[in-house]
Design an enzyme around this catalytic site. Structure first.
Site, PDB file in Angstrom:
ATOM      1  N   TRP A  61       0.800  -1.224   0.000  1.00  9.57           N
ATOM      2  CA  TRP A  61       0.000   0.000   0.000  1.00  9.57           C
ATOM      3  C   TRP A  61       0.832   1.273   0.000  1.00  9.57           C
ATOM      4  O   TRP A  61       0.304   2.362  -0.186  1.00  9.57           O
ATOM      5  CB  TRP A  61      -0.931   0.018   1.216  1.00  9.57           C
ATOM      6  CG  TRP A  61      -0.285  -0.411   2.495  1.00  9.57           C
ATOM      7  CD1 TRP A  61      -0.411  -1.626   3.099  1.00  9.57           C
ATOM      8  CD2 TRP A  61       0.602   0.345   3.329  1.00  9.57           C
ATOM      9  NE1 TRP A  61       0.343  -1.686   4.249  1.00  9.57           N
ATOM     10  CE2 TRP A  61       0.970  -0.482   4.417  1.00  9.57           C
ATOM     11  CE3 TRP A  61       1.114   1.638   3.271  1.00  9.57           C
ATOM     12  CZ2 TRP A  61       1.825  -0.052   5.435  1.00  9.57           C
ATOM     13  CZ3 TRP A  61       1.979   2.076   4.277  1.00  9.57           C
ATOM     14  CH2 TRP A  61       2.323   1.227   5.341  1.00  9.57           C
ATOM     15  N   ASN A  62       2.132   1.187   0.239  1.00  9.14           N
ATOM     16  CA  ASN A  62       2.895   2.428   0.433  1.00  9.14           C
ATOM     17  C   ASN A  62       3.152   3.187  -0.863  1.00  9.14           C
ATOM     18  O   ASN A  62       3.271   4.415  -0.857  1.00  9.14           O
ATOM     19  CB  ASN A  62       4.209   2.147   1.164  1.00  9.14           C
ATOM     20  CG  ASN A  62       5.076   1.132   0.463  1.00  9.14           C
ATOM     21  OD1 ASN A  62       4.579   0.215  -0.188  1.00  9.14           O
ATOM     22  ND2 ASN A  62       6.380   1.278   0.599  1.00  9.14           N
ATOM     23  N   GLY A 112       6.163  -6.668  -0.652  1.00  3.05           N
ATOM     24  CA  GLY A 112       5.443  -6.736   0.611  1.00  3.05           C
ATOM     25  C   GLY A 112       6.369  -7.069   1.759  1.00  3.05           C
ATOM     26  O   GLY A 112       7.592  -6.890   1.675  1.00  3.05           O
ATOM     27  N   SER A 113       5.806  -7.588   2.824  1.00  2.00           N
ATOM     28  CA  SER A 113       6.574  -7.866   4.031  1.00  2.00           C
ATOM     29  C   SER A 113       7.251  -9.230   3.954  1.00  2.00           C
ATOM     30  O   SER A 113       6.896 -10.083   3.132  1.00  2.00           O
ATOM     31  CB  SER A 113       5.642  -7.840   5.245  1.00  2.00           C
ATOM     32  OG  SER A 113       4.739  -8.932   5.209  1.00  2.00           O
ATOM     33  N   GLU A 136      10.350  -8.677  -3.432  1.00  2.00           N
ATOM     34  CA  GLU A 136      10.968  -7.466  -2.880  1.00  2.00           C
ATOM     35  C   GLU A 136      10.298  -7.235  -1.538  1.00  2.00           C
ATOM     36  O   GLU A 136       9.149  -6.809  -1.466  1.00  2.00           O
ATOM     37  CB  GLU A 136      10.777  -6.282  -3.839  1.00  2.00           C
ATOM     38  CG  GLU A 136      11.596  -5.066  -3.445  1.00  2.00           C
ATOM     39  CD  GLU A 136      10.803  -4.064  -2.632  1.00  2.00           C
ATOM     40  OE1 GLU A 136      11.050  -4.017  -1.396  1.00  2.00           O
ATOM     41  OE2 GLU A 136       9.974  -3.354  -3.200  1.00  2.00           O
ATOM     42  N   LEU A 137      11.035  -7.543  -0.471  1.00  2.00           N
ATOM     43  CA  LEU A 137      10.454  -7.586   0.863  1.00  2.00           C
ATOM     44  C   LEU A 137      10.975  -6.429   1.715  1.00  2.00           C
ATOM     45  O   LEU A 137      11.332  -5.382   1.197  1.00  2.00           O
ATOM     46  CB  LEU A 137      10.754  -8.947   1.490  1.00  2.00           C
ATOM     47  CG  LEU A 137      10.340 -10.145   0.611  1.00  2.00           C
ATOM     48  CD1 LEU A 137      10.717 -11.460   1.282  1.00  2.00           C
ATOM     49  CD2 LEU A 137       8.866 -10.108   0.279  1.00  2.00           C
ATOM     50  N   CYS A 173      10.317   1.275   1.688  1.00  2.00           N
ATOM     51  CA  CYS A 173      11.146   0.102   1.981  1.00  2.00           C
ATOM     52  C   CYS A 173      12.638   0.420   1.940  1.00  2.00           C
ATOM     53  O   CYS A 173      13.433  -0.234   2.606  1.00  2.00           O
ATOM     54  CB  CYS A 173      10.818  -1.032   1.026  1.00  2.00           C
ATOM     55  SG  CYS A 173      10.932  -0.588  -0.717  1.00  2.00           S
ATOM     56  N   GLU A 206      12.161  -3.453  11.155  1.00  2.00           N
ATOM     57  CA  GLU A 206      11.956  -2.352  10.228  1.00  2.00           C
ATOM     58  C   GLU A 206      10.884  -1.406  10.784  1.00  2.00           C
ATOM     59  O   GLU A 206       9.738  -1.825  11.010  1.00  2.00           O
ATOM     60  CB  GLU A 206      11.511  -2.889   8.872  1.00  2.00           C
ATOM     61  CG  GLU A 206      11.296  -1.810   7.829  1.00  2.00           C
ATOM     62  CD  GLU A 206      10.828  -2.374   6.491  1.00  2.00           C
ATOM     63  OE1 GLU A 206      10.966  -1.668   5.482  1.00  2.00           O
ATOM     64  OE2 GLU A 206      10.325  -3.514   6.472  1.00  2.00           O
TER      65      GLU A 206
END
Length: 461
Positions: free
Chosen positions: A143-144, A220-221, A242-243, A279, A363
């Site tokens: 969502w960022n 995402g996470s 891509e976490l 991120c 994080e």
């Protein structure tokens, strides 16, 4: 939702609420896809792939180029939706939409450059390697950055001949619809690009568990990434992940006063962009011991009076508040939730942190800037690498030889030297360690969205 070239609601009428994080008010309701809807999307993507894989690359390029121009024309309207559902300031939202258009336009050029290669052979033989589209893609985004994250997946998938089902984060799903509408209006055939919204665990299980998806990509996470790896294991679908990140910054003591000020400008700008929900945001600031006090003073001067947007949801605000509360650090500014509506949290600067502070391990994904000292290059690199993440890292120094040594020692997929702008369409984006694997952006995307097929021929048998 957009399935098989048509906009539609959920077949059973279910919806999910979307809130404005600045007011906590309901701003929209979006479909909560049923299993039947997801099956329709899978069938549409399978049919769309059969058409698109045979479409000449030049035609794919034209569609992407038109879509990029449409995004620019519609940037203000899409940015307004982005701000309403995600919370970032309008200027940041408009910049994100323009960056999304850049991805589409750049990959329009790459569509005609998916080169293979000839292999040396003897007389009477021919051999070559060609790149073929990998197949229907399931893409999950956070969502960022609700515009640029879908764009980073849509652009190479469409360029290289794949079909795609995009599942945007349910907190901010309508921005992705603006991108999909631009592609549809640009002429992408039915079924090539599909958009579904719904409960993420159920959607991902249904899509990945089907026999139709050939490739999975997630921004995402770490926990979500690990879940998708397990889901994809049965059918061995390749993944691009891509976490999370926990980006270190090394600020060395060879900077002049003027250079220190510019470094503080850059770090503050990068740290508090999108309220720290980035991120690759600088999240552990290591300053050579002799300059710590000067750097902290420079940061405080720039943070004082800085206004940022809200966090995306109440969960994020509570998590940020807990990281600050549990840090047992000296709080120079911020650190207190404001009264009133909205998921706001002020820019917060911390020093004198104990080594076991959770904010140094987890994080933060919020407007928290911990500043710590280091003693010499070796100590700085050791502290920078002392987390299980490796997405981005930053170095600020006037000594390029020192920069080279630092770059060689840092464990990260992206490194900025005296620079905080790392993302572009031409640059591969991704990390190492728990920050994931695979790359999107740049020519490296060819590896993610195509397969290498080796062909060997000779004359008559």
């Amino acid at each position: 939702m957009f399935i098989g070239g048509a906009w539609r609601e959920a077949s059973d009428g279910r919806t999910i609420d979307v809130l404005d994080p600045a007011t906590e008010q309901l701003v929209a309701q979006v479909p909560n896809a049923s299993d039947a809807d997801l099956d329709d999307a899978l069938a549409a993507a399978a049919a769309g792939f059969e058409v698109w894989r045979r479409t000449p690359p030049a035609d794919r390029a034209e569609v992407l180029d038109r879509a990029g121009r449409l995004l620019i024309e519609r940037s203000s309207a899409i940015a307004a939706v982005l701000t309403e559902e995600q919370g970032k300031p309008v200027a940041e939202a408009e910049a994100e939409v323009r960056q999304s258009a850049e991805y589409l336009s750049w990959f329009a050029g790459e569509a005609v450059r998916s080169y293979g290669r000839l292999l040396p052979t003897g007389p009477g033989h021919r051999a070559w390697v060609e790149r073929r589209p990998i197949g229907p893609v399931a893409a999950f985004t956070a969502w960022n950055f609700p515009a640029s994250l879908p764009a980073r997946k849509l652009a190479p998938a469409v360029a290289y001949g794949c079909s795609i089902i995009v599942c945007p984060a349910i907190e901010a799903p309508r921005t992705a619809a603006g991108l999909v509408r631009a592609l549809a209006d640009a002429g992408v055939p039915d079924g090539v690009v599909n958009l579904v919204t719904g409960d993420p665990p159920r959607v991902s299980e249904r899509l990945i568990g089907s026999g139709a998806i050939a490739k999975v990509t997630l921004t995402g996470s770490v926990p979500v990434g690990q879940t998708l790896v397990r889901l994809s294991a049965e059918r061995l679908q390749p993944l691009t992940l891509e976490l999370g990140g926990h980006a270190p910054v090394l600020v060395f003591d060879d900077l002049s006063d003027e250079q220190l000020g510019r470094t503080a400008d850059a770090v503050v700008r990068a740290k508090f962009r999108n309220a720290g929900q980035v991120c690759i945001s600088p999240s552990r600031i290591f300053v050579q011991r002799s300059m710590v006090d000067d750097f902290v003073a420079a940061v405080i001067e720039r943070v004082d009076g800085l206004e940022i947007g809200p966090l995306a949801n109440a969960r994020r605000r509570e998590a940020v508040a807990e990281l600050v509360h549990s840090s047992r650090a000296k709080v120079h500014c911020g650190g207190v939730k404001p009264d009133g509506p909205g998921f706001f949290y002020p820019p917060t600067v911390l020093t004198d942190l104990p080594a076991d502070a959770a904010v140094l391990r987890d994080e933060p994904f919020g407007p928290i800037m911990p500043i710590l000292p280091f003693d010499g290059l070796e100590d700085g690199i050791a502290q920078a690498n002392a987390v299980p993440y490796g997405l981005a890292a930053y170095v600020f120094t006037a000594d390029l030889q020192r920069a080279d040594v630092a770059v060689a020692g840092l464990e990260a997929g992206m490194i900025g030297v005296n620079e905080v702008a790392l993302a572009s369409a031409a640059s591969p984006f991704g990390g190492v360690k728990l920050s994931g694997y695979g790359r999107e952006g740049g020519t490296e995307s060819l590896e993610a969205y195509t397969v290498a097929t080796a062909v060997t021929t000779k004359g008559a048998p």
